[in-house]
Design an enzyme around this catalytic site. Structure first.
Site: not given
Ligand code: AMP
Length: 112
Positions: A30, A85, A91-93, A98, A100
Site C-alpha cells: 500500500d 472495505n 471507507g472504500q476509495s 481489494h 488489505h
Molecule cells: P480503500 O480505501 O479500502 O479503497 O483502499 C485503497 C488503498 O489503496 C488505500 O489504502 C491507498 O493507500 C491505496 N493506494 C492508492 N493508490 C495506490 C497506489 N498507487 N499504489 C499502492 N496503493 C495505493
C-alpha cells in the site's frame, strides 16, 4: 477497465511494489501504509467491490485468500488482519476489489 488505478498497476502502467503475482492475483504494498506491513491483495479480473462478484466467482475469491495466506506465511507473520472495505460508507476509495493485509502492530476491534 481502462482508467481503473489497480487495473493500471496490473498492466504495469503505474509503478507499484509488487510482492507476489500469479495468474489470478496480485499482491503489492500500500502506498500509504497503516501498519508496518500493509499490502493489498487484488484479483486481476476487475470487480468494483465484493458486491460485483457472484457465486460463480467463489473459486477466484478463494484464490485471493490463498494469496494472502502465502504472503503471510512467506513474511513470517503470526498474526495479521485481512479486511475489505466495500462502498464509500465503509471507507472504500478505489473501486477495484481489494483486501488489505495489515500486520506488525496491535490492532483494535471493532475497527473505526
Ligand atoms: P480503500 O480505501 O479500502 O479503497 O483502499 C485503497 C488503498 O489503496 C488505500 O489504502 C491507498 O493507500 C491505496 N493506494 C492508492 N493508490 C495506490 C497506489 N498507487 N499504489 C499502492 N496503493 C495505493
Amino acid at each position: 477497465m481502462a482508467d481503473c488505478l489497480f487495473c493500471r498497476i496490473i498492466r504495469r502502467e503505474i509503478p507499484a511494489q509488487i510482492v507476489q503475482e500469479d495468474e489470478h492475483a496480485l499482491v503489492f504494498r500500500d502506498i500509504q501504509p497503516q501498519a508496518p506491513t500493509h499490502v493489498l491483495v487484488i484479483p486481476k479480473k476487475h470487480f468494483g467491490s465484493l458486491l460485483d462478484t457472484s457465486d460463480a466467482d467463489a473459486v477466484l475469491l478463494g484464490r485471493l485468500q490463498a494469496a494472502a495466506r502465502r504472503f503471510a506465511a512467506e513474511a513470517g507473520l503470526s498474526s495479521f488482519r485481512l479486511v475489505a472495505n466495500n462502498g464509500r460508507g465503509a471507507g472504500q476509495s478505489v473501486d477495484h476489489l481489494h483486501y488489505h493485509l495489515l500486520a506488525g502492530r496491535a490492532m483494535q476491534w471493532p475497527p473505526g
